[in-house]
Design an enzyme around this catalytic site. Structure first.
Site, PDB file in Angstrom:
ATOM      1  N   ASN A   9      -5.670   3.422   1.645  1.00  0.00           N
ATOM      2  CA  ASN A   9      -5.397   4.379   2.706  1.00  0.00           C
ATOM      3  C   ASN A   9      -6.074   5.694   2.324  1.00  0.00           C
ATOM      4  O   ASN A   9      -5.606   6.396   1.432  1.00  0.00           O
ATOM      5  CB  ASN A   9      -3.872   4.556   2.833  1.00  0.00           C
ATOM      6  CG  ASN A   9      -3.494   5.652   3.804  1.00  0.00           C
ATOM      7  OD1 ASN A   9      -4.327   6.145   4.572  1.00  0.00           O
ATOM      8  ND2 ASN A   9      -2.226   6.049   3.788  1.00  0.00           N
ATOM      9  N   LYS A  11      -6.339   8.321   4.014  1.00  0.00           N
ATOM     10  CA  LYS A  11      -5.646   9.473   4.625  1.00  0.00           C
ATOM     11  C   LYS A  11      -6.666  10.436   5.262  1.00  0.00           C
ATOM     12  O   LYS A  11      -7.691   9.992   5.753  1.00  0.00           O
ATOM     13  CB  LYS A  11      -4.766  10.181   3.595  1.00  0.00           C
ATOM     14  CG  LYS A  11      -3.863   9.205   2.843  1.00  0.00           C
ATOM     15  CD  LYS A  11      -2.771   9.893   2.096  1.00  0.00           C
ATOM     16  CE  LYS A  11      -2.009   8.848   1.294  1.00  0.00           C
ATOM     17  NZ  LYS A  11      -0.788   9.350   0.723  1.00  0.00           N
ATOM     18  N   HIS A  95       3.566   4.809   8.464  1.00  0.00           N
ATOM     19  CA  HIS A  95       3.410   5.368   7.109  1.00  0.00           C
ATOM     20  C   HIS A  95       4.417   6.508   6.936  1.00  0.00           C
ATOM     21  O   HIS A  95       4.704   7.229   7.897  1.00  0.00           O
ATOM     22  CB  HIS A  95       1.974   5.868   6.912  1.00  0.00           C
ATOM     23  CG  HIS A  95       1.700   6.258   5.495  1.00  0.00           C
ATOM     24  ND1 HIS A  95       2.030   7.497   5.003  1.00  0.00           N
ATOM     25  CD2 HIS A  95       1.170   5.566   4.462  1.00  0.00           C
ATOM     26  CE1 HIS A  95       1.701   7.551   3.717  1.00  0.00           C
ATOM     27  NE2 HIS A  95       1.181   6.383   3.364  1.00  0.00           N
ATOM     28  N   GLU A  97       4.156   9.367   5.804  1.00  0.00           N
ATOM     29  CA  GLU A  97       3.665  10.683   6.225  1.00  0.00           C
ATOM     30  C   GLU A  97       3.766  10.826   7.747  1.00  0.00           C
ATOM     31  O   GLU A  97       4.036  11.910   8.264  1.00  0.00           O
ATOM     32  CB  GLU A  97       2.232  10.896   5.708  1.00  0.00           C
ATOM     33  CG  GLU A  97       2.249  11.216   4.221  1.00  0.00           C
ATOM     34  CD  GLU A  97       1.049  10.747   3.436  1.00  0.00           C
ATOM     35  OE1 GLU A  97      -0.010  10.465   4.028  1.00  0.00           O
ATOM     36  OE2 GLU A  97       1.171  10.640   2.196  1.00  0.00           O
ATOM     37  N   GLU A 167       7.065   1.218   0.527  1.00  0.00           N
ATOM     38  CA  GLU A 167       6.566   2.436  -0.107  1.00  0.00           C
ATOM     39  C   GLU A 167       7.704   3.443  -0.277  1.00  0.00           C
ATOM     40  O   GLU A 167       8.015   4.189   0.652  1.00  0.00           O
ATOM     41  CB  GLU A 167       5.479   3.067   0.762  1.00  0.00           C
ATOM     42  CG  GLU A 167       4.282   2.188   0.993  1.00  0.00           C
ATOM     43  CD  GLU A 167       3.048   3.025   1.251  1.00  0.00           C
ATOM     44  OE1 GLU A 167       2.141   2.993   0.414  1.00  0.00           O
ATOM     45  OE2 GLU A 167       3.011   3.759   2.262  1.00  0.00           O
ATOM     46  N   GLY A 173       1.979   9.646  -3.780  1.00  0.00           N
ATOM     47  CA  GLY A 173       1.211  10.848  -4.109  1.00  0.00           C
ATOM     48  C   GLY A 173       1.862  11.705  -5.172  1.00  0.00           C
ATOM     49  O   GLY A 173       1.485  12.854  -5.375  1.00  0.00           O
ATOM     50  N   SER A 213       1.691   5.546  -5.768  1.00  0.00           N
ATOM     51  CA  SER A 213       1.014   5.858  -7.041  1.00  0.00           C
ATOM     52  C   SER A 213       0.529   4.615  -7.789  1.00  0.00           C
ATOM     53  O   SER A 213       0.655   4.530  -9.023  1.00  0.00           O
ATOM     54  CB  SER A 213       1.912   6.726  -7.927  1.00  0.00           C
ATOM     55  OG  SER A 213       2.207   7.951  -7.280  1.00  0.00           O
TER      56      SER A 213
HETATM   57  C1  PEP Z   1      -0.024   5.782   0.435  1.00  0.00           C
HETATM   58  O1  PEP Z   1      -0.639   6.663   0.995  1.00  0.00           O
HETATM   59  O2  PEP Z   1       0.401   4.846   1.102  1.00  0.00           O
HETATM   60  C2  PEP Z   1       0.182   5.864  -1.009  1.00  0.00           C
HETATM   61  C3  PEP Z   1       0.878   4.921  -1.583  1.00  0.00           C
HETATM   62  O3  PEP Z   1      -0.384   6.916  -1.678  1.00  0.00           O
HETATM   63  P1  PEP Z   1      -0.551   7.077  -3.282  1.00  0.00           P
HETATM   64  O4  PEP Z   1      -1.132   5.792  -3.799  1.00  0.00           O
HETATM   65  O5  PEP Z   1      -1.458   8.233  -3.472  1.00  0.00           O
HETATM   66  O6  PEP Z   1       0.810   7.306  -3.840  1.00  0.00           O
END
Ligand code: PEP
Length: 251
Positions: A9, A11, A95, A97, A167, A173, A213
């Protein structure tokens, strides 16, 4: 056996030129991989160019969001047909976000999932609890709500085509990954929920990714868990070498 699926992703990162540079490097890094589904989800503005660059390669194209209407006066939105038209086969829906920064509710996640399926796009439906919810001990309640409301009204054939991404919001992040045990516990809960809502076949076939992460250093231990079928990767997907190492976690 469920086929592993690793999705990146991107973003709100990468211009068209930067996207092409990234995907060109990735293409050569993963050229020999044939046992993992690899998906990249660039921003809308790069979809067409990246789609063209990966034509015929072992990388699928995904979008980061979708709208459920086919066309009309919906300023700023992108329809399912527009996504298939640029070559998308996957779309991330719900997601964290989108849920927490832009107020996306379960009902709109459900409408988006239905619209994606209608257009043969594979939804990657994201679910997961916030830190405060984990600390209050309501992780399973939150995930149950995300899954039951997100899948409302879907047939078993439709659910079979989906990917679910667990997630935990506190791990996105932040550099804080859920331990393999913590992730496995929720993945197993999700599989149990699919069994309860549908049946054993659905529970055993739907792929569930972990996201939060994920890095080359932790993917192997996560993928060893029996209910973890892949990863949704944010930060580490912006570096072709890191993302390729994640894709090649077994090598
Ligand atoms: C994500 O954006 O779905 C995500 C898991 O980000 P990150 O790997 O940076 O934590």
């Amino acid at each position: 056996m469920r086929r592993p699926i690793i999705a990146g992703n991107w973003k709100m990162n990468e211009t068209i030129d930067q996207s092409l540079d990234l995907v060109t490097k990735l293409k050569s890094e993963v050229a020999e991989v044939n046992d993992v589904d690899i998906v990249v989800c660039p921003p809308f503005t790069s979809l067409f160019a990246v789609g063209k660059a990966i034509r015929g390669a072992n990388i699928f194209l995904g979008a980061q969001d979708i709208y459920w209407e086919e066309k009309g006066a919906y300023t700023g939105e992108v329809s399912p047909g527009m996504l298939t038209n640029v070559g998308c086969q996957y779309v991330i829906i719900g997601h964290s976000e989108r849920r927490h920064l832009f107020g996306e509710a379960n009902q709109s996640v459900n409408r988006k999932v239905k619209a994606a399926l209608k257009f043969d796009l594979t939804p990657i439906m994201c679910v997961g609890e916030r830190l405060e919810e984990r600390e209050r001990g309501v992780t399973e309640g939150v995930v149950r709500e995300h899954i039951t409301r997100g899948l409302e009204g879907l047939s078993r054939e439709e659910v079979l085509k989906m990917v679910i991404a667990y997630e935990p919001v506190w791990a996105i992040g932040t550099g804080k990954t859920a331990t393999p045990d913590q992730a496995q516990e929720v993945h197993s809960f999700i599989r149990g929920l699919l069994r309860e809502l549908y049946d054993e076949v659905i529970a055993s076939k739907v792929r569930i990714q972990y996201g939060g992460s994920v890095k080359p250093e932790n993917i192997f231990d996560l993928m060893r868990e029996k209910d973890i079928d892949g990863a949704l990767v944010g930060g580490a997907s912006l570096d072709a070498k890191s993302f390729a190492q994640i894709v090649k976690y077994e090598r």
